[in-house]
Design an enzyme around this catalytic site. Sequence first.
Site, mmCIF file in Angstrom:
data_model
loop_
_atom_site.group_PDB
_atom_site.id
_atom_site.type_symbol
_atom_site.label_atom_id
_atom_site.label_comp_id
_atom_site.label_asym_id
_atom_site.label_seq_id
_atom_site.Cartn_x
_atom_site.Cartn_y
_atom_site.Cartn_z
ATOM 1 N N ASP A 149 -2.596 2.429 -6.678
ATOM 2 C CA ASP A 149 -1.438 2.320 -5.205
ATOM 3 C C ASP A 149 -1.608 1.107 -4.302
ATOM 4 O OD1 ASP A 149 -4.054 3.125 -4.183
ATOM 5 O OD2 ASP A 149 -3.199 4.882 -3.095
ATOM 6 N N GLU A 150 -2.276 0.134 -4.647
ATOM 7 C CA GLU A 150 -2.451 -0.909 -3.802
ATOM 8 C C GLU A 150 -2.594 -2.314 -4.515
ATOM 9 O OE1 GLU A 150 -5.550 -1.979 -0.307
ATOM 10 O OE2 GLU A 150 -6.077 -0.460 -1.802
ATOM 11 N N ASP A 153 0.798 -1.193 0.126
ATOM 12 C CA ASP A 153 0.065 -0.120 -0.076
ATOM 13 C C ASP A 153 1.034 1.270 0.037
ATOM 14 O OD1 ASP A 153 -2.091 1.606 -0.108
ATOM 15 O OD2 ASP A 153 -2.630 1.399 2.159
#
Length: 356
Positions: A106-107, A11
């Site tokens: 973003d993950e 993350d």
Amino acid sequence: MATQRKIIHIDMDCFYAAIEMRENPALIGKPVAVGGSVEGRGVLTTCNYEARKFGLHSAMPTAQALKRCPNLILVPVNMPLYKAVSEQIHQIFRRYTDIVELLSLDEAYLDVTDCRQCSGSATWIAQEIRDAIWNELHLTASAGIAPLKFLAKIASDQNKPNGQFVISPENMTAFIYDLPLKKIPRVGKVTNEKLAQLGLHTCGDIQHSDKAFIYKTFGKFGQRLWEFSHAIDNRKIEANRPRKSLAVENTLPTDIWHLAEAEQIVDELFKKLVFRLQRNWGERSLQEFKKLAIKLKFGDFTQTTLERTTDGLSRERFIELLQQVWQRTNRRSVRLIGLSVHYPTEKVKKQLNLWE
């Protein structure tokens, strides 16, 4: 005995804001938010940790954020840049495994069970990935390492920002036993309060409860709650899985009975849905999203869903769906409302091509 899986959840730390600070070092150390406008319209897409000290968070109305933090620096969204950086991060992931499930820009989840690098240590693989992201892209990431998917996600939040946390097979049982139920994915404020009223605060409490009671009280989610509390999570890391839909929902603090109340909730949910669409996939005409659905969960925990193909995504179309599905309440109260949208077929194909 089956091989114990090694799963990493990565993350990125306040991703969009971190990129903006990298591009403009003068922003470092100052409260920064991406999105919104100086006129106070719109909502924040994300903000850095300096801004979060003032209580700011994503999806907060800009006007409210500026009242809390008058010195807040607002930066416009630069989606092409964020997507380009995200792809660079994904390339780093694939140095270690092709089993990568991208959740957003973003993950991501990574299955490194069969990775032989770093002597097969998932802990060191996660550290190497985070080091590479910092050394090559000057961004920080947090990581969680665990044998189960839901535990890896929980672990990535333990030492945030710029840290990692390991839940090994040896300490997994003890970790789960003491794990607060509010940490379980999809246990929101309302569900957590209901659990607390029943004297259920940790996974250990669920373990000592009656299985049939948990299933009956919480419906389908009760099964997931029971399984997670007993270290059962057989979900695979779905490599190259294109997202086909996006949903938002709200479990209400108290049940509602009237259509007018539901319409107000749909208004707020629609704003959240549009916000998330724009955050994950950038600017795209709302008229391209034609397959819409609305879900109601009743006070007795049964639920119903109505799906329609329309002429485009709009508040008015969801209100029309709500008015139709409301006829199914049959004098029952409503405890949850959800909205969802399916991506156009060509959008799904495009995602798949990008990830192959």
